[in-house]
Design a protein around this motif. Structure first.
Motif, PDB file in Angstrom:
ATOM      1  N   ASP A  26       0.862  -1.180   0.000  1.00 54.62           N
ATOM      2  CA  ASP A  26       0.000   0.000   0.000  1.00 54.62           C
ATOM      3  C   ASP A  26       0.902   1.235   0.000  1.00 54.62           C
ATOM      4  O   ASP A  26       1.398   1.673   1.033  1.00 54.62           O
ATOM      5  CB  ASP A  26      -0.903  -0.024   1.236  1.00 54.62           C
ATOM      6  N   LYS A  27       1.143   1.787  -1.175  1.00 52.64           N
ATOM      7  CA  LYS A  27       2.121   2.872  -1.322  1.00 52.64           C
ATOM      8  C   LYS A  27       1.720   4.115  -0.538  1.00 52.64           C
ATOM      9  O   LYS A  27       2.573   4.816   0.010  1.00 52.64           O
ATOM     10  CB  LYS A  27       2.311   3.210  -2.800  1.00 52.64           C
ATOM     11  N   LYS A  28       0.445   4.413  -0.487  1.00 49.84           N
ATOM     12  CA  LYS A  28      -0.002   5.586   0.268  1.00 49.84           C
ATOM     13  C   LYS A  28       0.276   5.397   1.757  1.00 49.84           C
ATOM     14  O   LYS A  28       0.743   6.318   2.445  1.00 49.84           O
ATOM     15  CB  LYS A  28      -1.492   5.835   0.033  1.00 49.84           C
ATOM     16  N   LEU A  29      -0.001   4.214   2.270  1.00 52.76           N
ATOM     17  CA  LEU A  29       0.275   3.906   3.672  1.00 52.76           C
ATOM     18  C   LEU A  29       1.759   4.066   3.967  1.00 52.76           C
ATOM     19  O   LEU A  29       2.151   4.680   4.976  1.00 52.76           O
ATOM     20  CB  LEU A  29      -0.180   2.484   3.998  1.00 52.76           C
ATOM     21  N   MET A  30       2.603   3.536   3.113  1.00 52.59           N
ATOM     22  CA  MET A  30       4.046   3.623   3.315  1.00 52.59           C
ATOM     23  C   MET A  30       4.533   5.068   3.210  1.00 52.59           C
ATOM     24  O   MET A  30       5.459   5.483   3.918  1.00 52.59           O
ATOM     25  CB  MET A  30       4.770   2.734   2.319  1.00 52.59           C
ATOM     26  N   PHE A  69       2.811   7.751   4.115  1.00 57.83           N
ATOM     27  CA  PHE A  69       2.493   8.359   5.414  1.00 57.83           C
ATOM     28  C   PHE A  69       3.445   7.882   6.496  1.00 57.83           C
ATOM     29  O   PHE A  69       3.817   8.638   7.393  1.00 57.83           O
ATOM     30  CB  PHE A  69       1.041   8.049   5.799  1.00 57.83           C
ATOM     31  N   LEU A  70       3.843   6.622   6.440  1.00 55.21           N
ATOM     32  CA  LEU A  70       4.773   6.079   7.428  1.00 55.21           C
ATOM     33  C   LEU A  70       6.102   6.844   7.390  1.00 55.21           C
ATOM     34  O   LEU A  70       6.603   7.302   8.421  1.00 55.21           O
ATOM     35  CB  LEU A  70       4.988   4.590   7.165  1.00 55.21           C
ATOM     36  N   TYR A  71       6.680   6.988   6.202  1.00 55.87           N
ATOM     37  CA  TYR A  71       7.971   7.665   6.090  1.00 55.87           C
ATOM     38  C   TYR A  71       7.858   9.150   6.459  1.00 55.87           C
ATOM     39  O   TYR A  71       8.754   9.706   7.096  1.00 55.87           O
ATOM     40  CB  TYR A  71       8.525   7.520   4.665  1.00 55.87           C
ATOM     41  N   ALA A  72       6.745   9.780   6.082  1.00 57.82           N
ATOM     42  CA  ALA A  72       6.558  11.188   6.419  1.00 57.82           C
ATOM     43  C   ALA A  72       6.411  11.367   7.929  1.00 57.82           C
ATOM     44  O   ALA A  72       6.953  12.312   8.519  1.00 57.82           O
ATOM     45  CB  ALA A  72       5.332  11.742   5.695  1.00 57.82           C
ATOM     46  N   THR A  73       5.689  10.456   8.571  1.00 56.34           N
ATOM     47  CA  THR A  73       5.495  10.541  10.022  1.00 56.34           C
ATOM     48  C   THR A  73       6.808  10.321  10.755  1.00 56.34           C
ATOM     49  O   THR A  73       7.097  11.004  11.754  1.00 56.34           O
ATOM     50  CB  THR A  73       4.431   9.530  10.485  1.00 56.34           C
ATOM     51  N   GLU A  74       7.608   9.372  10.305  1.00 57.26           N
ATOM     52  CA  GLU A  74       8.933   9.184  10.899  1.00 57.26           C
ATOM     53  C   GLU A  74       9.730  10.487  10.870  1.00 57.26           C
ATOM     54  O   GLU A  74      10.368  10.863  11.861  1.00 57.26           O
ATOM     55  CB  GLU A  74       9.709   8.100  10.154  1.00 57.26           C
ATOM     56  N   ALA A  75       9.694  11.176   9.736  1.00 62.48           N
ATOM     57  CA  ALA A  75      10.433  12.441   9.613  1.00 62.48           C
ATOM     58  C   ALA A  75       9.878  13.487  10.585  1.00 62.48           C
ATOM     59  O   ALA A  75      10.641  14.183  11.264  1.00 62.48           O
ATOM     60  CB  ALA A  75      10.360  12.945   8.177  1.00 62.48           C
ATOM     61  N   LEU A  76       8.563  13.589  10.673  1.00 64.39           N
ATOM     62  CA  LEU A  76       7.941  14.578  11.551  1.00 64.39           C
ATOM     63  C   LEU A  76       8.216  14.298  13.026  1.00 64.39           C
ATOM     64  O   LEU A  76       8.253  15.221  13.846  1.00 64.39           O
ATOM     65  CB  LEU A  76       6.436  14.610  11.308  1.00 64.39           C
ATOM     66  N   GLU A 108      16.767  11.557  10.274  1.00 68.15           N
ATOM     67  CA  GLU A 108      17.640  12.731  10.314  1.00 68.15           C
ATOM     68  C   GLU A 108      17.719  13.424   8.957  1.00 68.15           C
ATOM     69  O   GLU A 108      18.052  12.807   7.942  1.00 68.15           O
ATOM     70  CB  GLU A 108      19.038  12.320  10.772  1.00 68.15           C
ATOM     71  N   PHE A 109      17.400  14.722   8.966  1.00 65.58           N
ATOM     72  CA  PHE A 109      17.389  15.558   7.774  1.00 65.58           C
ATOM     73  C   PHE A 109      16.493  14.977   6.667  1.00 65.58           C
ATOM     74  O   PHE A 109      16.699  15.260   5.488  1.00 65.58           O
ATOM     75  CB  PHE A 109      18.807  15.779   7.242  1.00 65.58           C
ATOM     76  N   CYS A 110      15.531  14.144   7.072  1.00 68.17           N
ATOM     77  CA  CYS A 110      14.571  13.541   6.132  1.00 68.17           C
ATOM     78  C   CYS A 110      15.256  12.692   5.051  1.00 68.17           C
ATOM     79  O   CYS A 110      14.708  12.504   3.954  1.00 68.17           O
ATOM     80  CB  CYS A 110      13.703  14.619   5.457  1.00 68.17           C
ATOM     81  N   MET A 111      16.417  12.158   5.378  1.00 66.40           N
ATOM     82  CA  MET A 111      17.199  11.451   4.360  1.00 66.40           C
ATOM     83  C   MET A 111      16.489  10.195   3.861  1.00 66.40           C
ATOM     84  O   MET A 111      16.520   9.906   2.649  1.00 66.40           O
ATOM     85  CB  MET A 111      18.582  11.095   4.912  1.00 66.40           C
ATOM     86  N   ASN A 112      15.860   9.450   4.753  1.00 65.04           N
ATOM     87  CA  ASN A 112      15.172   8.233   4.302  1.00 65.04           C
ATOM     88  C   ASN A 112      13.975   8.595   3.423  1.00 65.04           C
ATOM     89  O   ASN A 112      13.751   7.965   2.380  1.00 65.04           O
ATOM     90  CB  ASN A 112      14.708   7.406   5.499  1.00 65.04           C
ATOM     91  N   PHE A 113      13.229   9.632   3.843  1.00 64.47           N
ATOM     92  CA  PHE A 113      12.096  10.069   3.027  1.00 64.47           C
ATOM     93  C   PHE A 113      12.565  10.510   1.644  1.00 64.47           C
ATOM     94  O   PHE A 113      11.966  10.149   0.616  1.00 64.47           O
ATOM     95  CB  PHE A 113      11.362  11.215   3.719  1.00 64.47           C
ATOM     96  N   LEU A 114      13.647  11.276   1.604  1.00 69.33           N
ATOM     97  CA  LEU A 114      14.162  11.760   0.318  1.00 69.33           C
ATOM     98  C   LEU A 114      14.659  10.613  -0.560  1.00 69.33           C
ATOM     99  O   LEU A 114      14.470  10.614  -1.779  1.00 69.33           O
ATOM    100  CB  LEU A 114      15.281  12.776   0.548  1.00 69.33           C
ATOM    101  N   LYS A 127      13.508   7.503  -0.502  1.00 71.49           N
ATOM    102  CA  LYS A 127      12.322   6.823  -1.022  1.00 71.49           C
ATOM    103  C   LYS A 127      11.668   7.646  -2.136  1.00 71.49           C
ATOM    104  O   LYS A 127      11.164   7.087  -3.121  1.00 71.49           O
ATOM    105  CB  LYS A 127      11.316   6.572   0.107  1.00 71.49           C
ATOM    106  N   TYR A 128      11.687   8.958  -1.977  1.00 71.82           N
ATOM    107  CA  TYR A 128      11.118   9.830  -3.015  1.00 71.82           C
ATOM    108  C   TYR A 128      11.896   9.676  -4.331  1.00 71.82           C
ATOM    109  O   TYR A 128      11.302   9.521  -5.408  1.00 71.82           O
ATOM    110  CB  TYR A 128      11.156  11.290  -2.549  1.00 71.82           C
ATOM    111  N   ARG A 129      13.221   9.695  -4.226  1.00 73.09           N
ATOM    112  CA  ARG A 129      14.056   9.566  -5.436  1.00 73.09           C
ATOM    113  C   ARG A 129      13.910   8.188  -6.069  1.00 73.09           C
ATOM    114  O   ARG A 129      14.059   8.052  -7.291  1.00 73.09           O
ATOM    115  CB  ARG A 129      15.520   9.841  -5.088  1.00 73.09           C
ATOM    116  N   GLU A 130      13.658   7.179  -5.247  1.00 78.97           N
ATOM    117  CA  GLU A 130      13.460   5.822  -5.770  1.00 78.97           C
ATOM    118  C   GLU A 130      12.108   5.669  -6.441  1.00 78.97           C
ATOM    119  O   GLU A 130      11.847   4.653  -7.079  1.00 78.97           O
ATOM    120  CB  GLU A 130      13.602   4.794  -4.644  1.00 78.97           C
ATOM    121  N   GLY A 131      11.220   6.663  -6.259  1.00 81.41           N
ATOM    122  CA  GLY A 131       9.904   6.616  -6.876  1.00 81.41           C
ATOM    123  C   GLY A 131       8.924   5.678  -6.212  1.00 81.41           C
ATOM    124  O   GLY A 131       7.946   5.252  -6.838  1.00 81.41           O
TER     125      GLY A 131
END
Length: 266
Positions: free
Chosen positions: A232-236, A238-245, A250-256, A258-262
């Motif tokens: 469930d890509k939408k669920l995931m 939100f998961l990564y965004a919540t971790e960052a919030l 750190e510095f949203c690196m994991n979120f970024l 995942k974003y670059r990986e599409g």
């Protein structure tokens, strides 16, 4: 966040059919997809096969580890099935899913945890049933933590399940689970919290929306593990965004990343 992929579950018809046919490619493909989507563990469940669950769970474990090196969560209350799975496991330290404070279940599964040095999901249940209140659930969690650690189980190998029940059957069940998470995590910060996320929405339309909203609220309270659908890509997202919030990225690196990986649904 410790993500336990929920998809290899015999309650799902396509999975049950694959187990019956010993369709290895189907099971391995499902395991691989969950790993690529972010699962840290693959949950394996053969519980619908009442007469031969041990043999089917053993087959699932062998099949999954032929296709991926991800560790697994062995999802069964049946000690015979768990032991079969543990004996053939080669994919690192598994999680036993699950133990409770019910006398018979506790005494039959504890020896397996100790012998095979596993992690364990511990449900807030005892011989009186599933507690209704936050206070009673915490008392069960406290007993389980104390009993397990007194036997030498490391606190970081314990995952307390607050017992998420459908809010369609009781409007208080969402806040009860969330506050149970909060109080357990505040008193036992080394202990993990893990739940079956989609239980919250059972029987309701628009289940994914409830699952997403509950994930965010539960993570804010201290949830750091969940049995969920990593596909469930939408669920995931939100998961990564919540971790960052929450300051867990750190510095949203994991979120970024995942974003670059599409892989995010943005």
């Amino acid at each position: 966040m410790i993500i336990i992929g929920e998809k290899i579950n015999s309650t799902i018809k396509s999975v049950r059919d694959a187990i019956e046919k010993h369709d290895s490619l189907f099971i391995q493909d499902l395991a691989e997809k969950q790993c690529k989507a972010g699962a840290n563990y693959i949950d394996v469940n053969a519980g619908m096969f009442y007469d031969n669950e041990p043999e089917n769970l053993e087959w699932l474990v062998k099949t999954v580890q032929e296709g991926t090196d991800a560790p697994m969560a062995f999802d069964s209350p049946n000690p015979a099935a768990l032991e079969k799975a543990l004996k053939v496991n080669k994919n690192g330290k598994p999680i036993i899913n699950s133990i409770t404070d019910e006398k018979e279940r506790y005494e039959s599964i504890l020896p397996l945890i100790l012998e095979y040095n596993t992690s364990v999901i511990a449900l807030c249940m005892d011989d009186s049933g599933m507690p209704e209140t936050i206070e009673d659930r915490f008392l069960v969690a406290e007993r389980l933590i104390d009993k397990l650690t007194s036997k030498g189980v490391n606190p970081c190998d314990i995952y307390i399940d607050p017992m998420v029940r459908p809010i369609g059957t009781g409007s208080h069940y969402g806040i009860t689970a969330i506050e149970t998470i909060r109080i357990v995590k505040s008193k036992y910060p080394e202990v993990h919290i893990a739940c079956g996320l989609s239980n919250i929405s059972f029987g309701l339309p628009g289940r994914k929306v409830f699952n997403q909203a509950f994930l965010i609220a539960a993570m804010t309270a201290g949830l750091d593990g969940a049995i969920l659908d990593p596909l469930d890509k939408k669920l995931m997202t939100f998961l990564y965004a919540t971790e960052a919030l929450l300051g867990q990225d750190e510095f949203c690196m994991n979120f970024l990343t995942k974003y670059r990986e599409g892989v995010l649904d943005i």
